[in-house]
Design a protein around this motif. Structure first.
Motif, short mmCIF file in Angstrom:
data_model
loop_
_atom_site.label_atom_id
_atom_site.label_comp_id
_atom_site.label_asym_id
_atom_site.label_seq_id
_atom_site.Cartn_x
_atom_site.Cartn_y
_atom_site.Cartn_z
N ASN A 148 1.12 -1.30 0.33
CA ASN A 148 -0.14 0.91 -0.04
C ASN A 148 1.05 0.69 0.34
N GLY A 149 2.05 1.06 0.54
CA GLY A 149 3.05 2.90 0.87
C GLY A 149 3.50 2.40 -1.13
N ALA A 150 3.74 1.28 -1.29
CA ALA A 150 4.00 1.46 -2.62
C ALA A 150 3.06 2.35 -3.27
N LEU A 151 1.87 1.98 -3.60
CA LEU A 151 0.96 2.24 -4.30
C LEU A 151 0.24 3.44 -3.97
N ARG A 155 0.63 7.54 -6.34
CA ARG A 155 -0.56 7.97 -6.42
C ARG A 155 0.08 9.57 -6.39
N SER A 156 0.92 9.40 -5.03
CA SER A 156 1.49 11.01 -4.29
C SER A 156 2.13 11.61 -5.75
N THR A 157 2.69 10.82 -6.52
CA THR A 157 3.81 11.02 -7.45
C THR A 157 3.24 11.82 -8.51
N ALA A 158 1.99 11.22 -9.05
CA ALA A 158 1.51 11.53 -10.02
C ALA A 158 0.94 12.62 -10.08
N LEU A 276 3.76 12.64 -1.52
CA LEU A 276 4.84 12.12 -2.10
C LEU A 276 5.50 11.63 -0.38
N LEU A 277 5.82 13.39 0.13
CA LEU A 277 6.50 12.76 1.52
C LEU A 277 6.23 11.60 2.41
N GLY A 278 4.47 12.13 2.57
CA GLY A 278 3.88 10.87 3.65
C GLY A 278 4.23 9.43 2.59
N VAL A 334 -2.15 10.89 3.32
CA VAL A 334 -1.39 9.61 2.56
C VAL A 334 -1.19 8.96 3.63
N VAL A 335 -0.31 9.18 5.40
CA VAL A 335 -0.36 8.47 5.99
C VAL A 335 -0.93 7.51 6.62
N TYR A 336 -1.97 8.38 7.37
CA TYR A 336 -3.63 8.03 7.21
C TYR A 336 -4.14 7.19 5.77
#
Length: 445
Positions: A148-151, A155-158, A276-278, A334-336
């Motif tokens: 899930n972190g990779a996904l 998503r954050s990079t996009a 992305l950082l999260g 994102v972290v949540y």
């Protein structure tokens, strides 16, 4: 053992099927982030839509979670997940492709935008429920946090690159043609999903099964679990506030801050850096703080950043304040999401995954169209800055359900087998499912 401790050691990238799933997510998310900028600009710049009409368009995109959210889960549990995701991608590609076709024929209307948004939203509901239910089939439980972190990283990079690219495309070719990037992204997503090799037998359906009974089983599982209940309430409130933002931000950035499409895209891209950082930090934060603490503190510490939105006025300073506020909120969200999605995927028996995810999506995402309508109405009546002030106040209230729940005293979330001891009367795992084994090959992110 806590979920956090196992989750931190997984290496999902060594699995080919996960890499294909990740590549498909990257293609689909990049196109969707371009449309995040382009579709409202089609309405604002090409059809001269009002603030309320933009809010209504955002509501149409998310109304599917209320309309088909619950039956989508029951139906998804009766289907093979990968073919369902491929069909959903193709439907979304055709729907998005109809916008530039109509614009070139000088026939584009707000009514068509509403229909496209609704059709795309329905397909997205099925895709997302199937996607979250498919991931535990290709990853063992201890790798779900890393997966899930990779996904979320994708998503954050996009979200960082997509809005900037979308704003540039709008200035270069026009908003209606920029939407083609989304259609192409969905086609590429379907192509990568076709390359996934994970065998998937059709789910067994009981002879006495009914849609109503299946939906009820999913609802009982979610509402009978104290942690799932509070996660649903917290996320629903957060999504309500986020929908107010989504319905308001384009009008605010264009008409108050005074940004051109290209600059607007850059502001949204800068905002996504926090997400992305999260995504990059979530695994290490979970290992250090504990997964339960991470769920609470991620929203508690990020909420005050929303106060920067109504402070953003005309010019460069206003754009910077808006981006900083969004970056802080994105980091926490994102972290949540990584923490709570990984927990519920590992908790649920495989045959209930679709219904569990759909029930939570209905409860948590069903507030999106309501928030979009609220945001459009507030912006129309009092101006977009007032709507953003209400939105910021809402974000400050998001952690309250967590602070009033047993989760505030926990460091790690309990294992499925420990739920009965931790919370008497809580539904546990299916007796036929061994939580220490890898998910069997038979049955969005």
């Amino acid at each position: 053992m806590s979920l956090t401790s196992g989750a931190s050691t997984g290496s999902p990238m060594r699995r080919r099927d996960f890499r294909m799933l990740l590549a498909g997510a990257a293609a689909g998310q990049l196109g969707a982030q371009v449309t995040l900028v382009a579709l409202p600009l089609v309405a604002v710049l090409e059809l001269d839509a009002s603030a309320f009409q933009v809010g209504l368009l955002t509501a149409a995109e998310t109304a599917a979670f209320l309309l088909v959210g619950l039956p989508a889960g029951a139906l998804t549990d009766r289907m093979r997940k990968r073919p369902l995701m491929i069909r959903a991608d193709l439907v979304r590609a055709v729907a998005m492709g109809s916008i530039p076709a109509a614009a070139l024929a000088d026939a584009l209307t707000m009514a068509q935008l509403y229909v496209v948004a609704l059709v795309t939203g329905v397909a997205t509901v099925f895709f997302d429920v199937a996607h979250q239910s498919f991931l535990p089939q290709i990853l063992p439980r201890e790798e779900l946090m890393a997966g899930n972190g990779a996904l979320e990283t994708v998503r954050s990079t996009a979200q960082v690159g997509g809005p900037g690219a979308g704003g540039g495309l709008v200035q270069l070719v026009g908003a209606h043609l920029a939407v083609l990037a989304d259609a192409l992204g969905y086609l590429l997503s379907a192509a990568f999903l076709l390359r996934v090799r994970q065998p998937e037998a059709p789910p067994e359906v009981a002879a006495d099964a009914s849609l109503r009974k299946d939906i009820g089983e999913g609802i009982r599982f979610v509402t009978g679990h104290p942690l799932l209940r509070v996660i649903a309430l917290t996320t629903a409130l957060g999504n309500l506030c986020m929908a107010v933002l989504m319905a308001t931000q384009t009008v605010h950035l264009v008409r108050v801050v005074g940004l051109e499409p290209g600059a607007l895209g850059l502001v949204l891209s800068a905002s996504a850096v926090g997400g992305l950082l999260g995504a990059v930090c979530s695994g290490r934060l979970a290992a250090r703080w504990g997964q339960a603490r991470l769920i609470l503190w991620s929203v508690l510490l990020s909420g005050p950043f929303a106060l920067l939105w109504p402070l953003s006025g005309h010019g460069t300073l206003g754009a910077a304040l808006f981006a900083a506020g969004s970056a802080g909120i994105s980091f926490g969200a994102v972290v949540y999401n990584i923490a709570q999605v990984s927990f519920r995927q590992g908790l649920c028996p495989p045959h209930l995954l679709g219904r569990m995810n759909a029930t939570l999506r209905f409860l948590m995402w069903g507030t999106l169209p309501l928030g979009a309508l609220l945001g459009g109405t507030l912006a129309e009546a009092f101006g977009p800055r007032a709507a953003l002030a209400c939105c910021a106040a809402g974000f400050l209230a998001v952690p309250l359900p967590l602070l009033l729940s047993p989760l505030r005293r926990m460091r790690d979330l309990p294992e499925p087998g420990d739920l009965g001891a931790a919370f008497p009367g809580t539904p546990g795992e299916d007796p036929a499912v061994d939580s220490d084994e890898e998910p069997a090959p038979t049955p969005s992110r």
